[in-house]
Motif scaffolding. Structure first.
Motif, PDB file in Angstrom:
ATOM      1  N   ARG A  92     -16.488  -3.155 -11.476  1.00 57.27           N
ATOM      2  CA  ARG A  92     -16.323  -4.093 -10.367  1.00 57.27           C
ATOM      3  C   ARG A  92     -15.037  -3.746  -9.631  1.00 57.27           C
ATOM      4  O   ARG A  92     -13.958  -3.653 -10.233  1.00 57.27           O
ATOM      5  CB  ARG A  92     -16.256  -5.525 -10.888  1.00 57.27           C
ATOM      6  N   PHE A  93     -15.147  -3.542  -8.315  1.00 57.38           N
ATOM      7  CA  PHE A  93     -13.989  -3.186  -7.504  1.00 57.38           C
ATOM      8  C   PHE A  93     -13.891  -4.163  -6.344  1.00 57.38           C
ATOM      9  O   PHE A  93     -14.848  -4.323  -5.576  1.00 57.38           O
ATOM     10  CB  PHE A  93     -14.110  -1.756  -6.974  1.00 57.38           C
ATOM     11  N   VAL A  94     -12.736  -4.803  -6.219  1.00 54.69           N
ATOM     12  CA  VAL A  94     -12.485  -5.749  -5.133  1.00 54.69           C
ATOM     13  C   VAL A  94     -11.122  -5.412  -4.531  1.00 54.69           C
ATOM     14  O   VAL A  94     -10.145  -5.230  -5.273  1.00 54.69           O
ATOM     15  CB  VAL A  94     -12.501  -7.209  -5.614  1.00 54.69           C
ATOM     16  N   ALA A  95     -11.079  -5.290  -3.230  1.00 53.44           N
ATOM     17  CA  ALA A  95      -9.807  -5.029  -2.544  1.00 53.44           C
ATOM     18  C   ALA A  95      -9.794  -5.809  -1.247  1.00 53.44           C
ATOM     19  O   ALA A  95     -10.717  -5.689  -0.436  1.00 53.44           O
ATOM     20  CB  ALA A  95      -9.623  -3.536  -2.284  1.00 53.44           C
ATOM     21  N   GLU A  96      -8.753  -6.607  -1.065  1.00 55.30           N
ATOM     22  CA  GLU A  96      -8.581  -7.358   0.173  1.00 55.30           C
ATOM     23  C   GLU A  96      -7.410  -6.766   0.960  1.00 55.30           C
ATOM     24  O   GLU A  96      -6.351  -6.509   0.399  1.00 55.30           O
ATOM     25  CB  GLU A  96      -8.334  -8.834  -0.128  1.00 55.30           C
ATOM     26  N   GLY A  97      -7.643  -6.542   2.265  1.00 59.67           N
ATOM     27  CA  GLY A  97      -6.608  -5.906   3.074  1.00 59.67           C
ATOM     28  C   GLY A  97      -6.426  -4.447   2.704  1.00 59.67           C
ATOM     29  O   GLY A  97      -5.304  -3.927   2.708  1.00 59.67           O
ATOM     30  N   LEU A  98      -7.525  -3.748   2.441  1.00 57.24           N
ATOM     31  CA  LEU A  98      -7.473  -2.340   2.058  1.00 57.24           C
ATOM     32  C   LEU A  98      -7.235  -1.469   3.293  1.00 57.24           C
ATOM     33  O   LEU A  98      -7.887  -1.650   4.324  1.00 57.24           O
ATOM     34  CB  LEU A  98      -8.786  -1.933   1.391  1.00 57.24           C
ATOM     35  N   THR A  99      -6.315  -0.514   3.179  1.00 58.01           N
ATOM     36  CA  THR A  99      -6.072   0.451   4.249  1.00 58.01           C
ATOM     37  C   THR A  99      -5.938   1.851   3.654  1.00 58.01           C
ATOM     38  O   THR A  99      -5.365   2.029   2.584  1.00 58.01           O
ATOM     39  CB  THR A  99      -4.795   0.124   5.042  1.00 58.01           C
ATOM     40  N   VAL A 100      -6.493   2.820   4.374  1.00 55.20           N
ATOM     41  CA  VAL A 100      -6.345   4.235   4.041  1.00 55.20           C
ATOM     42  C   VAL A 100      -5.756   4.913   5.274  1.00 55.20           C
ATOM     43  O   VAL A 100      -6.326   4.828   6.362  1.00 55.20           O
ATOM     44  CB  VAL A 100      -7.692   4.880   3.660  1.00 55.20           C
ATOM     45  N   ASP A 129     -10.995  -6.174   5.721  1.00 59.19           N
ATOM     46  CA  ASP A 129     -10.481  -7.440   5.188  1.00 59.19           C
ATOM     47  C   ASP A 129     -10.874  -7.600   3.728  1.00 59.19           C
ATOM     48  O   ASP A 129     -10.089  -8.109   2.922  1.00 59.19           O
ATOM     49  CB  ASP A 129     -11.024  -8.615   6.005  1.00 59.19           C
ATOM     50  N   ARG A 130     -12.090  -7.141   3.385  1.00 59.00           N
ATOM     51  CA  ARG A 130     -12.521  -7.268   1.991  1.00 59.00           C
ATOM     52  C   ARG A 130     -13.582  -6.223   1.679  1.00 59.00           C
ATOM     53  O   ARG A 130     -14.503  -5.999   2.474  1.00 59.00           O
ATOM     54  CB  ARG A 130     -13.083  -8.664   1.719  1.00 59.00           C
ATOM     55  N   VAL A 131     -13.411  -5.593   0.517  1.00 60.95           N
ATOM     56  CA  VAL A 131     -14.409  -4.684  -0.028  1.00 60.95           C
ATOM     57  C   VAL A 131     -14.741  -5.174  -1.427  1.00 60.95           C
ATOM     58  O   VAL A 131     -13.851  -5.333  -2.270  1.00 60.95           O
ATOM     59  CB  VAL A 131     -13.901  -3.231  -0.097  1.00 60.95           C
ATOM     60  N   ASP A 132     -16.015  -5.424  -1.707  1.00 65.71           N
ATOM     61  CA  ASP A 132     -16.466  -5.900  -3.015  1.00 65.71           C
ATOM     62  C   ASP A 132     -17.653  -5.036  -3.419  1.00 65.71           C
ATOM     63  O   ASP A 132     -18.696  -5.053  -2.763  1.00 65.71           O
ATOM     64  CB  ASP A 132     -16.871  -7.368  -2.931  1.00 65.71           C
ATOM     65  N   ASN A 157     -15.405  -7.053   7.943  1.00 68.11           N
ATOM     66  CA  ASN A 157     -14.457  -6.635   8.977  1.00 68.11           C
ATOM     67  C   ASN A 157     -13.850  -5.264   8.681  1.00 68.11           C
ATOM     68  O   ASN A 157     -12.633  -5.074   8.710  1.00 68.11           O
ATOM     69  CB  ASN A 157     -13.348  -7.680   9.153  1.00 68.11           C
ATOM     70  N   GLY A 158     -14.730  -4.314   8.439  1.00 67.44           N
ATOM     71  CA  GLY A 158     -14.269  -2.950   8.223  1.00 67.44           C
ATOM     72  C   GLY A 158     -14.093  -2.225   9.548  1.00 67.44           C
ATOM     73  O   GLY A 158     -14.732  -2.550  10.551  1.00 67.44           O
ATOM     74  N   ALA A 159     -13.214  -1.257   9.560  1.00 69.09           N
ATOM     75  CA  ALA A 159     -12.978  -0.456  10.767  1.00 69.09           C
ATOM     76  C   ALA A 159     -12.641   0.969  10.341  1.00 69.09           C
ATOM     77  O   ALA A 159     -11.717   1.175   9.550  1.00 69.09           O
ATOM     78  CB  ALA A 159     -11.851  -1.046  11.606  1.00 69.09           C
ATOM     79  N   ALA A 160     -13.397   1.944  10.902  1.00 68.07           N
ATOM     80  CA  ALA A 160     -13.166   3.356  10.602  1.00 68.07           C
ATOM     81  C   ALA A 160     -12.745   4.077  11.868  1.00 68.07           C
ATOM     82  O   ALA A 160     -13.296   3.830  12.944  1.00 68.07           O
ATOM     83  CB  ALA A 160     -14.421   3.990  10.030  1.00 68.07           C
TER      84      ALA A 160
END
Length: 708
Positions: free
Chosen positions: A84-92, A107-110, A132-135
């Motif tokens: 299980r992977f959860v990340a809020e406010g993830l940036t690369v 904003d969130r990846v689950d 709210n992902g943005a690439a």
């Protein structure tokens, strides 16, 4: 008891103590590892792995060669056998050269991830929830690197590979793509969707806009089975783009959601002008009328191959293949075929707008290019800057050219554009059963452009050639062959010819013509009128030889010579025409070889300009003489008619050798080998006024074309 039975009943040897200790040690180790794993699992499960946040950021950053940050909640644990992977406010982060700082943010990846897929094979997500992902996807200016290729390494890094996803929920996601080489910028938004069991029940919509070079565009796309796309490679893409009045539709099956390489896609394009379509990528072609094309597209790196191309432009068809190489220099290579080409659709090849030609005529089309009043040579400038920005190679064949006047077929064109040098060589076609071969070059590397025209006409039946102008073919066996060689400087057809120098020559070998076709040309007006009333217009007239030659200097063509030897007459011409002003100023005269009752000796005048030439066949003198002669022929005896026209018929026949060789006026001879003094010498300052009584020849000087 036999020996075998004794061996069976013997007791097993005792296990040594060292072996028992090794077994106990292995068991304890396994139990310890299991205990540690259980404890780790329990700790991760209870803490959700939040304490691994900074460690995960560091490991991911080193693996990708980018900064990876999680601003909010972070979870990484087994639940129970899936990661299980959860990340809020993830940036690369993006590379330093990128225009924007972040490659990806959300904003969130689950996600639920298959553990073994992280070590072996392709990564697999059982589920993915993205909010709210943005690439941001970019190429660098040199087109040697992009933002989605990670690390440097000996192999130059590894591009991101989209994982397999069984179930997905996506909301508020955007994608930005930028390629500075085109240049191209696109901003896309993915419609929210949710899927389950590898099915979503409806298509994913993608909407957006952007700019290609300086042309704005909009795009709408649908992923008809997106879960199959990322899972089993069965996604159906349907995309429609609008740009510069063109509509482009692309459909096909993608192996992954972001993989277009080596994928056959069906492309359809339609619009008012195909030139506007290719202008989007900086490629210049002549204007066309409304077009509709279809092809199969396969992208291989920088190469875009369009095969099975078929469609129409204007009233003409088109088929073949096209390859666009988007390298350091854009290059087009094409192999095209047309069964039937409407002559109006060919008008853009010399600078005319085909719509104007079709509705208003050639003169209006010339005016639209900037040409002056009553001009037909186009003044449309070559796109010098653009021609130097891309290269091209074309081989185009045309079965039949639909034309009102001259029958043209079997067109074969080879085009090469190399850093601003445009060569149409060879360019061949069949015209009225005669073969035309030409080489035309516009070299814009030199300023102004250095242009060369070399057009060669093989022997062509005159009856067939002139049939579209009201001349009957039957009874005419004469042919014509010729060559046009002109070199000039200029960035338009008009400029290049207006500065041109060279030679124009058309040779008429022996042949026969209908009397009604040649009588007026010979100026035997009286004979024409007489034979018209006698219904004897089909009597053949024999042409021994003829030469219509011009020397071109500074855009002015001077007769050098015009000399046609027929059975009865010697036709002479002087004067010329100008490519500068498109003015015509020629004088023709026919001298009889033998006595003729009805032989008008005033010269015929050809004036006006290219757009509206004027033919002064029946001059005031001829009107009077023909009228008097006809009246006398009706009411008086034949001797009375002789009073109207007296011609001793002393014209000197031409030596056909120099004529058939296309020699200039200085080389012309009479049939007895004497130099001719009755033909123009390549200048436009004199006009033959004809013979006066007693056979004395006089010349009347006059200014031609307004420039001498």
């Amino acid at each position: 008891m036999d020996e075998a039975t004794q061996r069976i009943e013997q007791p097993a040897p005792a296990v040594s103590e060292p072996a028992r200790r090794r077994r106990r040690l292995l068991r304890n180790i396994l139990l310890g590892v299991a205990g540690v794993l259980l404890a780790a699992w329990l700790v991760l499960f209870l803490t959700k792995g939040r304490f691994l946040k900074h460690t995960a950021e560091s490991l991911a950053g080193r693996a990708l060669g980018r900064d990876v940050k999680v601003a909010g909640d972070f979870q990484l644990y087994f639940a129970p056998f899936k990661i299980r992977f959860v990340a809020e406010g993830l940036t690369v982060a993006n590379p330093a050269w990128a225009e924007r700082p972040q490659l990806f943010r959300a904003d969130r990846v689950d996600a639920l991830i298959a553990p073994w897929s992280m070590l072996f094979g392709r990564r697999r997500f059982y589920s993915l929830d993205l909010v709210n992902g943005a690439a941001d996807l970019e190429y660098d200016k040199a087109h040697t690197a992009n933002t989605w290729t990670f690390g440097t390494g000996k192999q130059g890094g590894k591009p991101f590979e989209f994982p397999r996803v069984d179930q997905a929920s996506v909301a508020g996601t955007t994608v930005r793509f930028r390629d500075p080489r085109m240049p191209l910028t696109a901003d896309l938004r993915i419609d929210p969707f949710r899927s389950a069991d590898a099915r979503i029940g409806r298509a994913i919509g993608v909407h957006g806009a952007g700019v290609v070079r300086t042309t704005p565009f909009t795009v709408e796309a649908r992923l008809l089975s997106p879960d199959a796309t990322v899972n089993r490679g069965q996604n159906q893409l349907a995309l429609t783009a609008h740009a510069a009045g063109n509509v482009i539709d692309i459909t096909g099956t993608l192996p992954t959601i972001a993989d277009f390489e080596d994928v056959p896609l069906q492309v359809r394009a339609r619009g008012r002008n195909m030139a506007n379509l290719l202008d989007i990528i900086g490629v210049v072609i002549p204007n066309t009328r409304t077009y509709r094309l279809a092809a199969q597209l396969v992208k291989q790196g920088e190469i875009y191959r369009f095969t099975h191309l078929a469609g129409r432009f204007g009233d003409s068809d088109l088929a073949g293949r096209l390859t666009v190489t988007n390298g350091a220099r854009v290059r087009l290579d094409s192999e095209l075929a047309t069964r039937s080409l409407d002559i109006v659709d060919a008008a853009p090849f010399i600078g005319y707008n085909p719509d104007i030609v079709a509705t208003q005529g050639v003169q209006a089309a010339a005016a639209a290019t900037g040409a002056g009043a009553r001009r037909i040579l186009p003044d449309a400038a070559l796109p010098v800057k653009t021609m130097g920005a891309f290269d091209a190679g074309l081989h185009w064949t045309v079965g039949v050219v639909k034309s009102r006047h001259v029958p043209i077929s079997d067109l074969d064109l080879t085009l090469a554009l190399d850093r601003g040098r445009l060569a149409l060589s060879p360019f061949t076609f069949t015209m009225a059963r005669g073969h035309v071969a030409s080489d035309v070059i516009f070299d814009t590397r030199q300023r102004p452009s250095a242009d060369r025209y070399d057009i060669r006409l093989a022997p062509t039946p005159l009856g067939r050639l002139l049939a579209g102008y009201g001349v009957a073919e039957a009874g005419t066996s004469g042919t014509v062959r010729g060559r046009i060689q002109i070199e000039g400087r200029g960035d338009t057809v008009h400029q290049s010819l207006a500065t041109g120098s060279g030679r124009i020559a058309f040779v008429l070998p022996t042949g026969t013509f209908w009397t009604r076709n040649v009588q007026l040309a010979e100026l035997d007006i009286g004979t024409f009128v007489q034979k018209m009333f006698q219904h004897a217009l089909k009597e053949p007239v024999r042409i021994n030889c003829g030469l219509i030659g011009f020397t071109v200097r500074g855009g002015v063509a001077a007769a050098d010579p015009i000399l046609i030897d027929t059975q009865k007459n010697v036709i002479l011409g002087r004067g010329g025409f100008s490519f500068k002003t498109e003015a015509l100023d020629l004088a023709l005269r026919a001298d009889a070889k033998k006595f003729s009752l009805f032989s008008g000796q005033s010269p015929i005048g050809i004036g006006g300009d290219f757009a509206a030439p004027s033919l002064d066949v029946i001059s005031p003198q001829l009107v009077g003489r023909a009228g008097v002669a006809l009246g006398l022929a009706l009411v008086a005896a034949p001797p009375a008619a002789i009073l109207a026209f007296i011609d001793p018929g002393d014209a000197k026949a031409a030596a056909c050798g120099p004529v058939l060789a296309g020699a200039t006026a200085a080389q012309q001879r009479t049939i007895k080998g004497k130099a001719r003094d009755d033909v123009g010498n390549g200048g436009t300052g004199k006009s033959e006024s004809g013979k006066r009584s007693g056979g004395e020849k006089q010349e009347q000087r006059k200014k031609f074309l307004g420039i001498f």
